[in-house]
Design a protein around this motif. Structure first.
Motif, mmCIF file in Angstrom:
data_model
loop_
_atom_site.group_PDB
_atom_site.id
_atom_site.type_symbol
_atom_site.label_atom_id
_atom_site.label_comp_id
_atom_site.label_asym_id
_atom_site.label_seq_id
_atom_site.Cartn_x
_atom_site.Cartn_y
_atom_site.Cartn_z
ATOM 1 N N UNK A 135 0.852 -1.181 0.000
ATOM 2 C CA UNK A 135 0.000 0.000 0.000
ATOM 3 C C UNK A 135 0.883 1.224 0.000
ATOM 4 N N UNK A 136 0.362 2.304 -0.578
ATOM 5 C CA UNK A 136 1.066 3.576 -0.552
ATOM 6 C C UNK A 136 0.115 4.622 -0.015
ATOM 7 N N UNK A 137 0.658 5.550 0.744
ATOM 8 C CA UNK A 137 -0.193 6.612 1.262
ATOM 9 C C UNK A 137 0.560 7.458 2.253
ATOM 10 N N UNK A 138 -0.135 8.496 2.752
ATOM 11 C CA UNK A 138 0.500 9.368 3.730
ATOM 12 C C UNK A 138 0.573 8.695 5.104
ATOM 13 N N UNK A 139 1.708 8.871 5.776
ATOM 14 C CA UNK A 139 1.878 8.266 7.090
ATOM 15 C C UNK A 139 1.168 9.102 8.154
ATOM 16 N N UNK A 140 0.687 8.450 9.181
ATOM 17 C CA UNK A 140 0.142 9.141 10.351
ATOM 18 C C UNK A 140 0.803 8.514 11.564
ATOM 19 N N UNK A 141 1.644 9.297 12.251
ATOM 20 C CA UNK A 141 2.315 8.780 13.437
ATOM 21 C C UNK A 141 1.341 8.873 14.607
ATOM 22 N N UNK A 142 1.086 7.765 15.258
ATOM 23 C CA UNK A 142 0.200 7.744 16.424
ATOM 24 C C UNK A 142 1.019 7.226 17.603
ATOM 25 N N UNK A 143 1.456 8.161 18.451
ATOM 26 C CA UNK A 143 2.306 7.766 19.572
ATOM 27 C C UNK A 143 1.504 7.102 20.684
ATOM 28 N N UNK A 144 0.246 7.529 20.841
ATOM 29 C CA UNK A 144 -0.567 6.928 21.900
ATOM 30 C C UNK A 144 -2.037 7.022 21.519
ATOM 31 N N UNK A 145 -2.868 6.416 22.341
ATOM 32 C CA UNK A 145 -4.304 6.361 22.049
ATOM 33 C C UNK A 145 -4.909 7.753 21.911
ATOM 34 N N UNK A 146 -4.292 8.755 22.550
ATOM 35 C CA UNK A 146 -4.835 10.112 22.455
ATOM 36 C C UNK A 146 -4.855 10.630 21.020
ATOM 37 N N UNK A 147 -3.914 10.136 20.197
ATOM 38 C CA UNK A 147 -3.808 10.634 18.821
ATOM 39 C C UNK A 147 -4.673 9.851 17.840
ATOM 40 N N UNK B 116 4.161 2.992 17.752
ATOM 41 C CA UNK B 116 5.083 2.119 18.484
ATOM 42 C C UNK B 116 4.520 0.697 18.541
ATOM 43 N N UNK B 117 3.253 0.619 18.926
ATOM 44 C CA UNK B 117 2.502 -0.640 18.929
ATOM 45 C C UNK B 117 1.051 -0.251 18.725
ATOM 46 N N UNK C 243 -8.789 0.290 11.910
ATOM 47 C CA UNK C 243 -8.240 -0.606 10.900
ATOM 48 C C UNK C 243 -9.106 -0.678 9.639
ATOM 49 N N UNK C 244 -10.355 -0.247 9.771
ATOM 50 C CA UNK C 244 -11.178 -0.226 8.565
ATOM 51 C C UNK C 244 -10.968 1.080 7.793
ATOM 52 N N UNK C 245 -10.202 2.021 8.355
ATOM 53 C CA UNK C 245 -9.964 3.309 7.701
ATOM 54 C C UNK C 245 -8.626 3.341 6.975
ATOM 55 N N UNK C 246 -7.661 2.596 7.543
ATOM 56 C CA UNK C 246 -6.286 2.789 7.108
ATOM 57 C C UNK C 246 -5.902 1.850 5.976
ATOM 58 N N UNK C 247 -4.816 2.224 5.276
ATOM 59 C CA UNK C 247 -4.353 1.413 4.144
ATOM 60 C C UNK C 247 -3.315 0.386 4.566
ATOM 61 N N UNK C 248 -2.571 0.676 5.644
ATOM 62 C CA UNK C 248 -1.519 -0.238 6.097
ATOM 63 C C UNK C 248 -1.101 0.174 7.507
ATOM 64 N N UNK C 249 -0.359 -0.722 8.163
ATOM 65 C CA UNK C 249 0.127 -0.441 9.509
ATOM 66 C C UNK C 249 1.614 -0.746 9.589
ATOM 67 N N UNK C 250 2.344 0.130 10.310
ATOM 68 C CA UNK C 250 3.767 -0.101 10.573
ATOM 69 C C UNK C 250 3.962 0.089 12.072
ATOM 70 N N UNK C 251 4.625 -0.867 12.726
ATOM 71 C CA UNK C 251 4.885 -0.691 14.151
ATOM 72 C C UNK C 251 6.376 -0.790 14.454
ATOM 73 N N UNK C 252 6.771 -0.190 15.570
ATOM 74 C CA UNK C 252 8.174 -0.255 15.998
ATOM 75 C C UNK C 252 8.499 -1.644 16.532
ATOM 76 N N UNK C 253 7.552 -2.199 17.264
ATOM 77 C CA UNK C 253 7.820 -3.431 17.998
ATOM 78 C C UNK C 253 6.662 -4.391 17.748
#
Lengths: 602, 362
Positions: free
Chosen positions: A510-522, A535-536, A545-555
């Motif tokens: 998938x390709x698209x704009x990244x959205x960094x979500x550091x915690x549930x607040x974001x 991060x996780x 998960x029904x909105x996004x195109x892909x997921x990347x996690x640190x851990x």
């Protein structure tokens, strides 16, 4: 393996403003001169998968309860042949782990029959033991709920006199606190009763598949175990039903201002709205004892505590339903696909004996699957929600008694310090004089809050000490996704083009704009079509998960939450990248390849 | 495709029971492959009914019988002369209107389907004998390639009919004691493949023997470039079960072999096409699925030649040119992963003791 090493724990500097951080945690979890020789020659990795943020003293207790329990089941209950526990330390507010491997072949061999007998009992009686596990956990939750942190009375009741009870409310309060911490520790004992065995069964199936089909993608193995109804998904399913209910009752518009809970409730003041709220209440207990975070931090809010998160999900679902979308989990399709995959791979096996082994291992992996998933709801969410609720009650009581400025101050006191604090409170009550605490604690808590803020703002290394020649501890590989390759990745300098790599956890690109979500607040900031970089991820994030195109996690490994959910939603995922949330910025256009584990900026 | 009739049977409508006796061995085989999901180039059979009708309209049978009766099989030149005479008699006959119409209509439908007017076709004879449906007539029948236009197609159908009476065929039947009149002739009309890209596919990983993968080589134009090694093809690995491309190597494909107006030519590939993927991921998966069907159909790993036709619509443009059994890995003994016995707990102990075996296999 490169001959580079990670920094020594003894050369890590204290972040500015965090001086004196050591007093937040017990002596036993600090790196110290007394154990330096061992600590300096040992490899430690940071568990940012579970504790990605600096811990308050009260948060840190759960880390200690959890890792001690995990270890105890490996080392003393089941005698996992090649692995004892996981040694742990806290440095600058973050947890560092070191698996204690058994290298000696004779010991491994001697433990094997004991392991087979003990683990064999659990595997053979899994469903029955799981049923009684559920009862034990619910009983523990009920006991936690019954904890009473009422203020001490002006005078004891007459009943205490007439019954000749012989002890008073001051003793009761301290006993309640001890009971409270004992129950909290029990939460974690139960957490690991089945978990290590569950992972072992899964790992065994995984290993078989990799040997039989050298090129099989990881995700194919995971898909064979997918499609089982589990309680962990219930909270999200209940929100979907509530979204439908809002439409049926004609109150869907009330959720337009979902981030303002009062406005939503004002709009629900009519009869239909009240009906909707009644429907919410019907399922809230227990299903909305669901944390918007991991449940490991005092500030993680449950859906019951802060409805803005679930209301925004209800709003999203309403929008989708009104657009004619089907928001149900495609269980039929997932199962049909699962069965097809199993059947077709089975056909490729060399012999009927292999097919029997394949079916046996798959069967066991499926048997353990509901526990592996559900423990997360019953422990991290439900049990921990009640723990945090009772902690707030104790904090509130201590605000009234003048020890604290606000209820959250409790989280900056260590659990053994609380014992002393309550004795102070009790003594003053008994004596009829002033406690020392109201003068003693507020400045300490103010200082500790600043320390945690400074620790939180700091960036700590992924690992410490010499990298291991080989990683053999099974749970480190399975649960944390840590292998020689990932360690090498941490050691090599970041690539300058900002690309990162990790585990191919869910296929597709998938390709698209990244959205960094550091915690549930974001989480509310995530827009349709973005790529979630976190991060996780937590189970309560399911609706995004029904909105996004892909997921990347640190851990995270193959069985991490992000990996499992993405496979179910058919969204590509790369997990365990180590540093995606720092290498990538919100708005970067990225390409996620869930087949190869590569994430590149485009 | 619809419109199978007394005189025409489309390959994709072939029905074993209904059609086997009237389309000949070659056409039946193409129809069976189509039915098994092995997409041979599209086309149709002109049934034996057509030839039967033709000969019943005239005194053809009598004439042929008389001519054959005169043959002295010991004199080759006499045989050749009679053969020429019979063939010319057949080819100059006016084809009955109903047959002509059936062939013209079917050819036009084929042109429409390919999106090309006067599409180039191969016209092949496909003989059968009533009581010898499986008799081999290999090499005794004619094939005409790149035939364009309805009139031309019909003329070549007649040539196929007459090919029953080549000197070789006559001699063969005489020797075998077959009745010349019991032989019937069907004709196959099949689109000539004009590949945008083509290549080969193995239904296992040729490097590891892993049977869960299909390995595909692909390059621009006709497959000869790949088979002869004149070009380094793109290479793809597809997981058979997930049905996804799991590995790809895109090569510099500097030449392609194409059919042009002046014949088959080797051409330079222009710069931007050389290093680009010559078929899409969806097409790669289609090739893999087709190879997999061939493997299932024939019951063993296959080595398949395929082409991506430039005229056929998407979803129908992958065609199977040839399938034969894979010979290297298929002959090796396969090793058992369970090593004969399944010991659930013992296996878990081994896994825990050596988890890297599992992980490193990646």
């Amino acid at each position: 393996m490169t001959d580079k090493r990670f920094p020594s724990p003894f050369e890590i500097e204290t972040p500015e403003g965090a001086e004196g951080w050591e007093e937040l945690y017990p002596y036993s979890v600090l790196f110290s001169e007394g154990r330096r020789e061992y600590e300096d020659s040992t490899f430690w990795f940071m568990d940012s998968m579970h504790w990605g943020w600096a811990m308050s003293p009260w948060d840190a207790d759960h880390l200690m309860y959890a890792i001690a329990s995990l270890s105890q089941y490996n080392s003393r209950h089941y005698l996992i042949p090649p692995a004892n526990g996981i040694d742990f330390r806290i440095l600058n507010g973050y947890p560092y782990f070191s698996p204690v491997t058994i290298d000696d072949g004779a010991t491994i061999e001697a433990r094997a029959p004991q392991f087979m007998e003990r683990a064999g009992h659990y595997f053979a009686n899994w469903d029955d033991l799981y049923e009684s596990w559920l009862d034990k956990v619910k009983e523990n939750i009920a006991a936690l709920e019954s904890i009473d942190f009422s203020p001490l009375p002006e005078t004891e009741d007459m009943e205490v006199i007439t019954s000749g009870r012989g002890v008073g409310s001051g003793w009761d309060l301290q006993a309640e606190y001890h009971r409270f911490q004992d129950l909290a520790q029990k939460i974690w004992q139960y957490h690991f009763e089945f978990l290590n065995l569950g992972y072992a069964a899964y790992l065994d199936f995984f290993g078989f598949c990799k040997e039989a089909f050298p090129s099989i993608p990881d995700l194919a193995v995971a898909k064979m175990v997918a499609g089982i109804e589990v309680d962990l998904f219930r909270p999200n399913e209940e929100l979907k039903k509530l979204a439908q209910k809002a439409i049926d009752l004609g109150v869907a518009d009330a959720f337009a201002k979902h981030d303002d809970v009062d406005a939503v409730h004002a709009a629900l003041s009519g009869e239909a709205g009240q009906q909707w709220l009644a429907a919410w209440e019907e399922v809230a207990e227990p299903w909305f004892n669901f944390s918007s975070g991991t449940g490991f931090y005092y500030y993680d809010k449950t859906w019951m505590q802060d409805r803005s998160v679930p209301y925004s999900f209800v709003h999203d679902y309403i929008t989708k339903l009104q657009a004619g979308e089907d928001i149900s989990r495609p269980m039929e399709a997932i199962r049909a696909e699962r069965d097809r995959i199993v059947e077709e791979y089975s056909e490729f096996l060399a012999s009927d004996e292999d097919r029997e082994a394949f079916q046996g291992k798959l069967g066991l992996a499926r048997t353990v699957f509901p526990y592996v998933e559900n423990h997360n709801f019953y422990i991290e969410h439900w049990s921990m929600s009640v723990f945090w609720k009772k902690s707030r009650e104790l904090g509130s009581m201590l605000v009234k008694e003048g020890f604290f400025v606000e209820p959250d101050d409790i989280y900056f006191v260590r659990r053994e310090e609380m014992d002393t604090l309550l004795f102070d409170l009790y003594t003053a009550w008994a004596v009829g004089a002033n406690p020392a605490g109201p003068h003693h604690w507020p400045p300490i808590i103010a200082k500790r809050r600043k320390i945690v803020d400074a620790l939180e703002a700091s960036k700590q290394p992924n690992a410490l000490g010499p990298p291991p020649a080989v990683v053999t501890e099974p749970f480190t590989i399975m649960l944390w996704g840590i292998t020689e390759d990932s360690i090498d990745g941490w050691l090599s300098t970041d690539s300058d083009d900002g690309s990162v790599s990790g585990m191919a956890a869910s296929p597709g690109t998938a390709e698209g704009p990244a959205r960094i979500v550091q915690s549930a607040d974001d989480i509310g900031q995530v827009q349709e079509g973005e790529i979630l970089v976190a991060p996780i991820t937590a189970p309560s994030w399911a609706p995004v998960f029904s909105k996004i195109k892909a997921t990347v996690t640190d851990i995270g490994g193959l069985m991490s939450h992000a990996a499992i959910v993405c496979r179910e939603y058919g969204v590509p995922a790369v997990t365990g990248t180590g540093d995606a949330t720092t290498a990538i910025q919100t708005g970067d256009m990225i390409r996620v390849d869930g087949n190869t584990g590569k994430v590149t900026k485009i | 495709m619809t419109g199978s009739s007394e005189y025409v049977v489309w390959y994709d409508e072939y029905d074993e029971e209904r059609d086997r006796h009237r389309v000949g061995g070659k056409n039946a085989s193409l129809g069976t492959m189509m039915g098994a999901g092995l997409p041979v180039p599209p086309g149709f059979a002109v049934t034996t009914n057509a030839y039967d009708t033709l000969r019943s309209h005239d005194d053809l049978t009598v004439l042929i019988n008389d001519l054959i009766g005169e043959i002295d099989f010991d004199i080759p030149t006499g045989l050749q002369a009679v053969s020429r005479r019979i063939r010319s008699e057949i080819e100059k006959l006016a084809v009955p209107g109903e047959i002509e119409e059936a062939v013209f209509t079917a050819y036009e439908q084929l042109c429409r389907r390919c999106g090309v007017s006067d599409v180039g076709v191969a016209v092949r004879s496909s003989a059968t004998a009533e009581d010898l449906p499986d008799a081999s007539f290999a090499g005794q029948q004619d094939t005409y390639l790149w035939v364009h236009g309805a009139e031309n197609v019909l003329a070549h159908v007649a040539k196929c009919w007459s090919s029953m009476f080549t000197d070789r065929a006559l001699a063969y039947r005489h020797e075998m004691g077959f009745d010349d009149q019991a032989i019937a002739m069907s004709v196959g009309i099949q689109k000539m493949v004009d590949p945008r890209a083509s290549g080969v596919a193995f239904t296992l990983n040729p490097l590891t023997g892993d049977r869960t993968q299909v390995a595909i080589d692909a390059s621009w134009g006709l497959g000869e470039a790949v088979v002869s090694g004149e070009v380094t093809p793109d290479n793809y690995l597809v997981d058979k079960v997930l049905r996804e491309v799991v590995e790809r190597v895109i090569s510099d494909k500097h030449i392609e072999i194409r059919r042009t107006d002046s014949g088959v030519e080797t051409l330079e590939v222009e710069a931007e096409r050389r290093t680009s993927q010559c078929i899409t991921d969806a097409e790669i998966c289609d090739v893999a699925a087709m190879a997999r069907r061939a493997e299932k159909h024939y019951g063993c790993p296959q080595d398949v030649e395929w082409a991506l036709d430039r005229h056929l619509p998407d979803g129908e443009n992958i065609v199977l040119l040839q399938a034969r059994p894979e010979t290297v890995w298929s002959q090796k003994a396969r090793t058992s992963v369970s090593r004969g016995t399944y010991d659930p707990l013992g296996s878990i102990v081994s896994t825990l003791t050596a988890p890297l075996k599992a992980e490193k296999a990646n």
